[in-house]
Motif scaffolding. Sequence first.
Motif, PDB file in Angstrom:
ATOM      1  N   ILE A 171       0.882  -1.167   0.000  1.00 31.29           N
ATOM      2  CA  ILE A 171       0.000   0.000   0.000  1.00 31.29           C
ATOM      3  C   ILE A 171       0.915   1.212   0.000  1.00 31.29           C
ATOM      4  O   ILE A 171       1.726   1.395   0.905  1.00 31.29           O
ATOM      5  N   ILE A 172       0.803   2.008  -1.047  1.00 33.10           N
ATOM      6  CA  ILE A 172       1.651   3.186  -1.198  1.00 33.10           C
ATOM      7  C   ILE A 172       0.809   4.416  -0.925  1.00 33.10           C
ATOM      8  O   ILE A 172      -0.209   4.645  -1.587  1.00 33.10           O
ATOM      9  N   SER A 173       1.209   5.204   0.058  1.00 37.16           N
ATOM     10  CA  SER A 173       0.555   6.477   0.315  1.00 37.16           C
ATOM     11  C   SER A 173       1.201   7.498  -0.620  1.00 37.16           C
ATOM     12  O   SER A 173       2.354   7.876  -0.441  1.00 37.16           O
ATOM     13  N   THR A 174       0.459   7.907  -1.646  1.00 36.73           N
ATOM     14  CA  THR A 174       1.027   8.793  -2.660  1.00 36.73           C
ATOM     15  C   THR A 174       0.989  10.250  -2.238  1.00 36.73           C
ATOM     16  O   THR A 174       1.774  11.057  -2.715  1.00 36.73           O
ATOM     17  N   HIS A 194      -4.194  10.848   2.197  1.00 40.18           N
ATOM     18  CA  HIS A 194      -5.497  10.245   1.888  1.00 40.18           C
ATOM     19  C   HIS A 194      -5.618   9.743   0.450  1.00 40.18           C
ATOM     20  O   HIS A 194      -6.717   9.540  -0.042  1.00 40.18           O
ATOM     21  N   LYS A 195      -4.489   9.538  -0.215  1.00 39.72           N
ATOM     22  CA  LYS A 195      -4.473   8.986  -1.572  1.00 39.72           C
ATOM     23  C   LYS A 195      -3.523   7.790  -1.572  1.00 39.72           C
ATOM     24  O   LYS A 195      -2.439   7.868  -0.993  1.00 39.72           O
ATOM     25  N   TYR A 196      -3.957   6.707  -2.238  1.00 39.47           N
ATOM     26  CA  TYR A 196      -3.198   5.460  -2.152  1.00 39.47           C
ATOM     27  C   TYR A 196      -3.135   4.733  -3.487  1.00 39.47           C
ATOM     28  O   TYR A 196      -4.025   4.873  -4.329  1.00 39.47           O
ATOM     29  N   GLN A 197      -2.090   3.933  -3.628  1.00 30.71           N
ATOM     30  CA  GLN A 197      -2.004   2.918  -4.669  1.00 30.71           C
ATOM     31  C   GLN A 197      -1.873   1.595  -3.921  1.00 30.71           C
ATOM     32  O   GLN A 197      -0.985   1.436  -3.078  1.00 30.71           O
ATOM     33  N   VAL A 198      -2.785   0.670  -4.221  1.00 29.56           N
ATOM     34  CA  VAL A 198      -2.820  -0.625  -3.562  1.00 29.56           C
ATOM     35  C   VAL A 198      -2.407  -1.667  -4.598  1.00 29.56           C
ATOM     36  O   VAL A 198      -2.941  -1.687  -5.708  1.00 29.56           O
ATOM     37  N   LEU A 199      -1.449  -2.520  -4.238  1.00 26.92           N
ATOM     38  CA  LEU A 199      -0.918  -3.524  -5.171  1.00 26.92           C
ATOM     39  C   LEU A 199      -1.079  -4.934  -4.620  1.00 26.92           C
ATOM     40  O   LEU A 199      -0.913  -5.153  -3.423  1.00 26.92           O
ATOM     41  N   TRP A 200      -1.353  -5.847  -5.548  1.00 32.12           N
ATOM     42  CA  TRP A 200      -1.326  -7.267  -5.259  1.00 32.12           C
ATOM     43  C   TRP A 200      -0.379  -7.916  -6.260  1.00 32.12           C
ATOM     44  O   TRP A 200      -0.550  -7.746  -7.466  1.00 32.12           O
TER      45      TRP A 200
END
Length: 176
Positions: free
Chosen positions: A120-123, A126-132
């Motif tokens: 989970i990257i906090s860009t 309150h904004k995120y990039q979530v990776l699997w």
Amino acid sequence: MQQLDKHRSIQAAREFLTECFVPGEFIGLLLRHQKPARVIQRVVPLERAVAPRYLGWLAYQNSTGADIYVAANPLRAGTHRRTKESVAAVRHLYVDIDTDGDARLKAIQNSDLVPEPTAIISTSPHKYQVLWRVAGFGFEIQESTLKLLARAFGGDPACTDCNRVLRVPGFLNRKY
């Protein structure tokens, strides 16, 4: 950037890249400067990208105003551009959350529909990039799954292509 902060940035970037890619893969890095506007794009083996000197160069670029991104999927050896045709394999599913981020992230974390995210990257606040991290996905399946994830969790529907770039954790967001 102070020395301790630089060390932490480099360590966070190294950990992220080595978690997301395997040795021998080529990764696409994108450095975007706002003022003056310019873009630097590099396709390098993972081993080169995580070498101290290269990470030091990325940290320097970030300290002088560049946002640092990496392609979500490895690229073919010998390519110089980050196009769909240059993607070697599907490595990640991801959701880009730009609005109501905390609530949407919590929904992902509490959902029985998806596994625990790899990263989970906090860009920015309150904004995120979530990776699997995934295996066995073809390009069409990946892109259709990305659209479903964006719809289900309120992600950005424009961020559903296989050659998408993601922020590299540890570096400052210079966009805002």
